[in-house]
Enzyme design. Structure first.
Site, PDB file in Angstrom:
ATOM      1  N   GLU A 131      39.730 -20.089  57.670  1.00 29.20           N
ATOM      2  CA  GLU A 131      39.299 -20.612  58.980  1.00 29.20           C
ATOM      3  C   GLU A 131      39.001 -22.108  58.908  1.00 29.20           C
ATOM      4  O   GLU A 131      38.191 -22.544  58.079  1.00 29.20           O
ATOM      5  CB  GLU A 131      38.052 -19.846  59.454  1.00 29.20           C
ATOM      6  CG  GLU A 131      37.603 -20.252  60.835  1.00 29.20           C
ATOM      7  CD  GLU A 131      36.417 -19.405  61.353  1.00 29.20           C
ATOM      8  OE1 GLU A 131      36.271 -18.243  60.945  1.00 29.20           O
ATOM      9  OE2 GLU A 131      35.657 -19.950  62.161  1.00 29.20           O
ATOM     10  N   LYS A 144      27.798 -13.773  61.763  1.00 28.06           N
ATOM     11  CA  LYS A 144      29.212 -13.997  61.385  1.00 28.06           C
ATOM     12  C   LYS A 144      29.381 -15.424  60.873  1.00 28.06           C
ATOM     13  O   LYS A 144      30.066 -15.677  59.887  1.00 28.06           O
ATOM     14  CB  LYS A 144      30.124 -13.725  62.593  1.00 28.06           C
ATOM     15  CG  LYS A 144      31.609 -13.727  62.277  1.00 28.06           C
ATOM     16  CD  LYS A 144      32.258 -15.091  62.329  1.00 28.06           C
ATOM     17  CE  LYS A 144      33.738 -15.028  62.027  1.00 28.06           C
ATOM     18  NZ  LYS A 144      34.360 -16.359  61.920  1.00 28.06           N
ATOM     19  N   ASP A 150      32.809  -9.350  45.206  1.00 23.66           N
ATOM     20  CA  ASP A 150      33.295  -8.348  46.158  1.00 23.66           C
ATOM     21  C   ASP A 150      32.681  -8.619  47.534  1.00 23.66           C
ATOM     22  O   ASP A 150      31.535  -8.260  47.780  1.00 23.66           O
ATOM     23  CB  ASP A 150      32.889  -6.969  45.618  1.00 23.66           C
ATOM     24  CG  ASP A 150      33.355  -5.825  46.498  1.00 23.66           C
ATOM     25  OD1 ASP A 150      33.696  -6.067  47.673  1.00 23.66           O
ATOM     26  OD2 ASP A 150      33.352  -4.675  46.011  1.00 23.66           O
ATOM     27  N   HIS A 160      35.816 -27.730  66.681  1.00 25.29           N
ATOM     28  CA  HIS A 160      36.814 -26.696  66.399  1.00 25.29           C
ATOM     29  C   HIS A 160      38.188 -27.123  66.861  1.00 25.29           C
ATOM     30  O   HIS A 160      39.170 -26.965  66.150  1.00 25.29           O
ATOM     31  CB  HIS A 160      36.440 -25.416  67.163  1.00 25.29           C
ATOM     32  CG  HIS A 160      35.756 -24.421  66.298  1.00 25.29           C
ATOM     33  ND1 HIS A 160      35.698 -23.091  66.597  1.00 25.29           N
ATOM     34  CD2 HIS A 160      35.094 -24.555  65.136  1.00 25.29           C
ATOM     35  CE1 HIS A 160      35.039 -22.465  65.658  1.00 25.29           C
ATOM     36  NE2 HIS A 160      34.649 -23.337  64.771  1.00 25.29           N
TER      37      HIS A 160
END
Ligand code: MEV
Length: 433
Positions: free
Chosen positions: A85, A274, A290, A387
């Protein structure tokens, strides 16, 4: 057409590709070339990657970036991040630089206990089960010695085993609930091996000593590790938050409000967290850990009070702005991919070969920094400004823009709002001129 196959795993890699291409990709252009162009020319390295998983057909690249200038407990780190991202690495770097001149990040490991359970069914007398458990507990630990010997030499091992009565939830359901210290190993194999040994010992002796049989359902570690906790914090005088034309007091108040909203409103909390996981997962992945285990454990922790909530908290007290995170992280810096993947080794070397406890602190900081950057953008300029600038490059690359076209379009969008359609339109216009 029959699209199933038996014996796929027995095919060679090239046969697997041919089968996939002819069965599922007959309408895709250059599918085989697209798959094979990612092969590494170093055949040993390619084989290493082929053997990480099963049925390998190619390599799936993720960019590895670095966010420098993280001051953590007085030591400066450059943090490696593997993520697809755009904006995440830039945001982390920006937050790191911001806090570098304001005292940096302060961290502490609160606890390092991991958990595993043997789930079993028993329909006899509870008191005799309890007596049996207490009598056999030393043997459970003793029989696991071949597995725990080395870990114990280094100071880790089994911490305790408890019998837990879960019959209120499911008729006849009990657990051997065990706690472990696995030091620098994530510990999944170690814990699972111990648990399977406990189950064997427990069952074997039960046959003779109990009035009903013990049926083992499963033995497995838990990825919920609320006692493997780390805390990271930043704080400064409110006035020191000043940057550019942002009024520090308004900014601090709005920032705290935004975090409070994430504390009480699950829809916001999920997105807020998130953003934190953007930072955390990227470092977890770069260091060969992991990320699914970490994700599962972290989100369970975010719901520990019965409602999903923010992982970070902020306050203003006596003119001081503080912002902190407390999260469970089960990580390893030895074993697993850490010794197999050459880039994981490099990532750990960049971090100066941290022990698991140090890595917990670095990764908590990456999450806090990411969240600081996101909430700062959200409460000031809005998230899209930054962004879309990054997104602009992605769109231009998607349309194979050359260097001259990129220069011209980037220039144009210094004064225009970036949207996907506006970029495509501007590029088309440029190309027809
Ligand atoms: C995007 O990947 C992450 C954010 O949505 C996080 C947030 O809203 O706090 C920007």
């Amino acid at each position: 057409m029959n699209k199933s196959i038996s014996g796929f795993s027995k095919l060679s890699k090239s046969e697997k590709i041919d089968w996939i291409v002819s069965t599922y990709l007959s309408n895709s252009n250059n599918a085989k070339q697209t798959i094979t162009q990612y092969f590494n020319t170093n055949s040993k390295l390619q084989q290493l990657h082929d053997e990480f998983i099963e049925n390998t057909i190619s390599n799936y690249y993720l960019p590895l970036g670095v966010a420098p200038n993280f001051l953590i407990n007085g030591k400066t780190y450059a943090i490696p991040m593997a993520i697809e991202e755009s904006s995440v690495v830039a945001a982390a770097s920006k937050a790191a630089k911001f806090w570098m001149t304001r005292g940096g990040f302060k961290t502490e490991v609160i606890s390092t206990t991991k958990i595993g359970q043997v789930h079993f069914m028993f329909h006899g007398d509870f008191n005799s089960l309890e007596r049996y458990f207490n009598a056999i507990k030393p043997k459970l630990i003793e029989d696991a010695k071949p597995i725990t010997k080395n870990m114990e030499k280094r100071g880790g091992g089994i911490l305790d085993i408890e019998l837990r009565d879960k019959t209120k939830d499911i008729n006849g359901y009990y657990q051997l609930h065990a706690t472990f210290e696995t030091l620098d190993a994530m510990g999944a194999n170690f814990i699972n091996s111990c648990l399977e040994q406990f189950a064997k010992t427990f069952k074997a002796e039960a046959e003779e000593q109990l009035d009903a049989s013990v049926e083992i359902v499963m033995s497995i570690l838990s990825n919920y590790v609320p006692d493997c906790l780390v805390r990271a914090e930043v704080s400064c005088n409110i006035e020191d938050l000043a940057e550019g034309n942002i009024d520090p007091k308004t900014f601090a108040e709005k920032f705290v409000q935004a975090v409070s909203i994430a504390e009480v409103e699950p829809y916001r909390a999920v997105t807020h967290n998130k953003g934190i996981m953007n930072g955390i997962d990227a470092v977890v992945l770069a260091t060969g850990n992991d990320f699914r285990a970490v994700e599962a454990g972290v989100h369970a922790y975010a719901s520990r009070h019965g409602k999903y909530s923010s992982l970070t908290h902020a306050k203003i007290e006596n003119g001081i702005f503080s912002f902190w995170i407390e999260i469970p992280l089960a990580l390893g810096t030895v074993g697993g991919l850490t010794s197999l993947h050459p880039l994981v080794k490099i990532a750990l070397d960049i971090l100066d070969k941290p022990k698991a406890k140090e890595l917990m602190q670095i990764i908590a900081v990456a999450g806090l920094a990411q969240n600081f950057a996101a909430v700062r953008s959200l409460t000031t300029t809005g998230i899209q400004e930054g962004h879309m600038k990054m997104h602009l490059m992605n769109i231009l690359n998607q349309f194979d823009a050359n260097t001259k076209e990129k220069e011209s379009i980037v220039n144009h969008f210094k004064t225009h709002t970036v949207t996907h359609s506006a970029v495509v339109e501007a590029l088309e216009k440029l190309r027809t001129e």
